[in-house]
Write a protein that holds these residues in place. Structure first.
Motif, PDB file in Angstrom:
ATOM      1  N   PRO A  40       0.803  -1.216   0.000  1.00  0.00           N
ATOM      2  CA  PRO A  40       0.000   0.000   0.000  1.00  0.00           C
ATOM      3  C   PRO A  40       0.836   1.266   0.000  1.00  0.00           C
ATOM      4  CG  PRO A  40      -0.477  -1.346   1.921  1.00  0.00           C
ATOM      5  CD  PRO A  40       0.549  -2.065   1.125  1.00  0.00           C
ATOM      6  N   PHE A  41       2.102   1.184   0.420  1.00  0.00           N
ATOM      7  CA  PHE A  41       2.956   2.362   0.443  1.00  0.00           C
ATOM      8  C   PHE A  41       3.693   2.539  -0.868  1.00  0.00           C
ATOM      9  CE2 PHE A  41       2.165   1.441   4.821  1.00  0.00           C
ATOM     10  CZ  PHE A  41       1.895   2.689   5.327  1.00  0.00           C
ATOM     11  N   ASP A  42       3.457   1.689  -1.856  1.00  0.00           N
ATOM     12  CA  ASP A  42       4.102   1.793  -3.155  1.00  0.00           C
ATOM     13  C   ASP A  42       3.111   2.268  -4.214  1.00  0.00           C
ATOM     14  OD1 ASP A  42       6.376   1.571  -4.792  1.00  0.00           O
ATOM     15  OD2 ASP A  42       5.639  -0.321  -5.585  1.00  0.00           O
ATOM     16  N   VAL A  43       2.022   2.853  -3.786  1.00  0.00           N
ATOM     17  CA  VAL A  43       1.005   3.319  -4.719  1.00  0.00           C
ATOM     18  C   VAL A  43       1.292   4.777  -5.052  1.00  0.00           C
ATOM     19  CG1 VAL A  43      -1.457   3.730  -5.019  1.00  0.00           C
ATOM     20  CG2 VAL A  43      -0.679   1.697  -3.809  1.00  0.00           C
ATOM     21  N   ASP A  44       1.370   5.076  -6.320  1.00  0.00           N
ATOM     22  CA  ASP A  44       1.637   6.429  -6.797  1.00  0.00           C
ATOM     23  C   ASP A  44       0.443   7.319  -6.464  1.00  0.00           C
ATOM     24  OD1 ASP A  44       2.260   8.722  -8.156  1.00  0.00           O
ATOM     25  OD2 ASP A  44       2.577   7.737 -10.083  1.00  0.00           O
ATOM     26  N   SER A  45       0.688   8.461  -5.827  1.00  0.00           N
ATOM     27  CA  SER A  45      -0.412   9.342  -5.436  1.00  0.00           C
ATOM     28  C   SER A  45      -1.177   9.870  -6.651  1.00  0.00           C
ATOM     29  CB  SER A  45       0.101  10.494  -4.583  1.00  0.00           C
ATOM     30  OG  SER A  45       1.029  11.271  -5.305  1.00  0.00           O
ATOM     31  N   ALA A  46      -0.503  10.033  -7.784  1.00  0.00           N
ATOM     32  CA  ALA A  46      -1.206  10.471  -8.997  1.00  0.00           C
ATOM     33  C   ALA A  46      -2.186   9.397  -9.455  1.00  0.00           C
ATOM     34  CB  ALA A  46      -0.203  10.781 -10.102  1.00  0.00           C
ATOM     35  N   MET A  47      -1.805   8.130  -9.260  1.00  0.00           N
ATOM     36  CA  MET A  47      -2.672   7.033  -9.662  1.00  0.00           C
ATOM     37  C   MET A  47      -3.935   6.996  -8.803  1.00  0.00           C
ATOM     38  SD  MET A  47      -1.778   2.991  -9.871  1.00  0.00           S
ATOM     39  CE  MET A  47      -1.939   2.633  -8.129  1.00  0.00           C
ATOM     40  N   THR A  48      -3.818   7.319  -7.533  1.00  0.00           N
ATOM     41  CA  THR A  48      -4.967   7.234  -6.624  1.00  0.00           C
ATOM     42  C   THR A  48      -5.827   8.491  -6.644  1.00  0.00           C
ATOM     43  OG1 THR A  48      -3.672   8.041  -4.749  1.00  0.00           O
ATOM     44  CG2 THR A  48      -3.786   5.651  -5.060  1.00  0.00           C
ATOM     45  N   ARG A  49      -5.453   9.465  -7.452  1.00  0.00           N
ATOM     46  CA  ARG A  49      -6.192  10.724  -7.506  1.00  0.00           C
ATOM     47  C   ARG A  49      -7.670  10.491  -7.811  1.00  0.00           C
ATOM     48  NH1 ARG A  49      -3.574  13.903 -11.621  1.00  0.00           N
ATOM     49  NH2 ARG A  49      -1.917  13.911 -10.080  1.00  0.00           N
ATOM     50  N   HIS A  50      -7.977   9.485  -8.610  1.00  0.00           N
ATOM     51  CA  HIS A  50      -9.363   9.224  -9.003  1.00  0.00           C
ATOM     52  C   HIS A  50      -9.977   8.043  -8.252  1.00  0.00           C
ATOM     53  CE1 HIS A  50      -8.864  12.217 -12.071  1.00  0.00           C
ATOM     54  NE2 HIS A  50      -7.772  11.604 -12.487  1.00  0.00           N
ATOM     55  N   TRP A  51      -9.279   7.564  -7.228  1.00  0.00           N
ATOM     56  CA  TRP A  51      -9.833   6.472  -6.433  1.00  0.00           C
ATOM     57  C   TRP A  51     -10.976   7.002  -5.578  1.00  0.00           C
ATOM     58  CZ3 TRP A  51      -6.071   2.162  -4.536  1.00  0.00           C
ATOM     59  CH2 TRP A  51      -5.371   1.656  -5.634  1.00  0.00           C
ATOM     60  N   LEU A  52     -11.817   6.116  -5.145  1.00  0.00           N
ATOM     61  CA  LEU A  52     -13.026   6.475  -4.413  1.00  0.00           C
ATOM     62  C   LEU A  52     -12.770   6.525  -2.908  1.00  0.00           C
ATOM     63  CD1 LEU A  52     -15.287   3.969  -6.361  1.00  0.00           C
ATOM     64  CD2 LEU A  52     -14.950   6.405  -6.869  1.00  0.00           C
ATOM     65  N   ARG A  53     -13.250   7.580  -2.270  1.00  0.00           N
ATOM     66  CA  ARG A  53     -13.126   7.695  -0.812  1.00  0.00           C
ATOM     67  C   ARG A  53     -14.174   6.810  -0.154  1.00  0.00           C
ATOM     68  NH1 ARG A  53      -9.698  10.754   1.439  1.00  0.00           N
ATOM     69  NH2 ARG A  53      -8.707  12.445   0.331  1.00  0.00           N
ATOM     70  N   ALA A  54     -13.751   6.132   0.906  1.00  0.00           N
ATOM     71  CA  ALA A  54     -14.669   5.261   1.642  1.00  0.00           C
ATOM     72  C   ALA A  54     -14.237   5.209   3.098  1.00  0.00           C
ATOM     73  CB  ALA A  54     -14.673   3.859   1.036  1.00  0.00           C
ATOM     74  N   THR A  55     -15.094   4.644   3.907  1.00  0.00           N
ATOM     75  CA  THR A  55     -14.786   4.424   5.314  1.00  0.00           C
ATOM     76  C   THR A  55     -14.658   2.928   5.542  1.00  0.00           C
ATOM     77  OG1 THR A  55     -16.053   6.376   5.933  1.00  0.00           O
ATOM     78  CG2 THR A  55     -15.600   4.787   7.676  1.00  0.00           C
ATOM     79  N   ALA A  56     -13.642   2.542   6.304  1.00  0.00           N
ATOM     80  CA  ALA A  56     -13.434   1.128   6.612  1.00  0.00           C
ATOM     81  C   ALA A  56     -13.478   0.923   8.121  1.00  0.00           C
ATOM     82  CB  ALA A  56     -12.103   0.653   6.053  1.00  0.00           C
ATOM     83  N   THR A  57     -14.163  -0.121   8.536  1.00  0.00           N
ATOM     84  CA  THR A  57     -14.189  -0.509   9.943  1.00  0.00           C
ATOM     85  C   THR A  57     -13.163  -1.616  10.147  1.00  0.00           C
ATOM     86  OG1 THR A  57     -16.545   0.009  10.069  1.00  0.00           O
ATOM     87  CG2 THR A  57     -15.643  -1.403  11.812  1.00  0.00           C
ATOM     88  N   ILE A  58     -12.347  -1.480  11.173  1.00  0.00           N
ATOM     89  CA  ILE A  58     -11.324  -2.484  11.474  1.00  0.00           C
ATOM     90  C   ILE A  58     -12.020  -3.693  12.099  1.00  0.00           C
ATOM     91  CG2 ILE A  58      -9.246  -2.982  12.805  1.00  0.00           C
ATOM     92  CD1 ILE A  58      -8.764   0.124  12.761  1.00  0.00           C
ATOM     93  N   VAL A  59     -11.839  -4.869  11.495  1.00  0.00           N
ATOM     94  CA  VAL A  59     -12.463  -6.097  11.996  1.00  0.00           C
ATOM     95  C   VAL A  59     -11.449  -6.888  12.819  1.00  0.00           C
ATOM     96  CG1 VAL A  59     -13.627  -8.250  11.360  1.00  0.00           C
ATOM     97  CG2 VAL A  59     -14.047  -6.158  10.040  1.00  0.00           C
ATOM     98  N   THR A  60     -10.279  -7.164  12.240  1.00  0.00           N
ATOM     99  CA  THR A  60      -9.228  -7.882  12.974  1.00  0.00           C
ATOM    100  C   THR A  60      -7.876  -7.257  12.679  1.00  0.00           C
ATOM    101  OG1 THR A  60      -8.801  -9.477  11.197  1.00  0.00           O
ATOM    102  CG2 THR A  60     -10.442 -10.102  12.841  1.00  0.00           C
ATOM    103  N   VAL A  61      -6.970  -7.362  13.643  1.00  0.00           N
ATOM    104  CA  VAL A  61      -5.585  -6.912  13.504  1.00  0.00           C
ATOM    105  C   VAL A  61      -4.716  -8.002  14.109  1.00  0.00           C
ATOM    106  CG1 VAL A  61      -3.910  -5.124  14.096  1.00  0.00           C
ATOM    107  CG2 VAL A  61      -6.301  -4.502  13.755  1.00  0.00           C
ATOM    108  N   GLU A  62      -3.856  -8.617  13.286  1.00  0.00           N
ATOM    109  CA  GLU A  62      -3.016  -9.723  13.755  1.00  0.00           C
ATOM    110  C   GLU A  62      -1.556  -9.414  13.498  1.00  0.00           C
ATOM    111  OE1 GLU A  62      -4.460 -13.023  11.501  1.00  0.00           O
ATOM    112  OE2 GLU A  62      -6.497 -12.797  12.251  1.00  0.00           O
ATOM    113  N   ARG A  63      -0.709  -9.672  14.496  1.00  0.00           N
ATOM    114  CA  ARG A  63       0.730  -9.444  14.368  1.00  0.00           C
ATOM    115  C   ARG A  63       1.338 -10.426  13.360  1.00  0.00           C
ATOM    116  NH1 ARG A  63       1.475  -6.346  19.211  1.00  0.00           N
ATOM    117  NH2 ARG A  63       3.570  -5.633  18.720  1.00  0.00           N
ATOM    118  N   THR A  64       2.353  -9.955  12.632  1.00  0.00           N
ATOM    119  CA  THR A  64       3.045 -10.819  11.672  1.00  0.00           C
ATOM    120  C   THR A  64       4.481 -11.098  12.095  1.00  0.00           C
ATOM    121  OG1 THR A  64       3.886  -8.974  10.360  1.00  0.00           O
ATOM    122  CG2 THR A  64       1.714  -9.846   9.765  1.00  0.00           C
ATOM    123  N   GLY A  65       5.042 -10.253  12.955  1.00  0.00           N
ATOM    124  CA  GLY A  65       6.441 -10.404  13.336  1.00  0.00           C
ATOM    125  C   GLY A  65       7.398  -9.801  12.319  1.00  0.00           C
TER     126      GLY A  65
END
Length: 125
Positions: A40-65
């Motif tokens: 997700p940190f390798d996405v060009d900001s110009a590319m996401t200029r036309h992406w849709l805004r939304a709200t996300a609810t966090i369901v689970t968060v699991e450690r990966t190490g």
């Protein structure tokens, strides 16, 4: 651009992000949960200029190490609510900065940008 970065005197951490040809070293993918997913940190900001805004609810968060400096990757399940589409789950590996990890609790909400042609791809807004 490199001259501007050098003038900021960011120290050794900034240097490791550039290769011998002075091109940014940005990994194209992060090893995903089931297969490779886009970083997700390798996405060009110009590319996401036309992406849709939304709200996300966090369901689970699991450690990966897996860590980058003092920031850890987590496997996160989000339930995205997108106008005209409804609610749907997305599971991805997310780098969460150490100073914001306490905010990533189930039930919390985050803003996201969603790829209009592939709703399974989202980045933090």
């Amino acid at each position: 651009m490199l001259d501007q970065i050098a003038a900021m005197n960011l120290g050794f951490r900034a240097k490791k992000w550039f290769g011998p040809a002075e091109q940014p070293l940005r990994p194209a993918v992060v090893q995903g949960i089931d297969d490779e997913t886009e970083n997700p940190f390798d996405v060009d900001s110009a590319m996401t200029r036309h992406w849709l805004r939304a709200t996300a609810t966090i369901v689970t968060v699991e450690r990966t190490g897996e860590w980058v400096d003092r920031n850890e990757f987590f496997d996160v399940t989000l339930e995205i609510e997108l106008d005209g589409v409804g609610r749907y789950p997305v599971r991805q590996r997310q780098l969460i900065p150490e100073k914001t990890q306490f905010e990533w609790l189930p039930g919390g909400e985050v803003g996201v940008l969603v790829n209009p042609s592939d709703h399974s791809k989202a980045v933090l807004a």
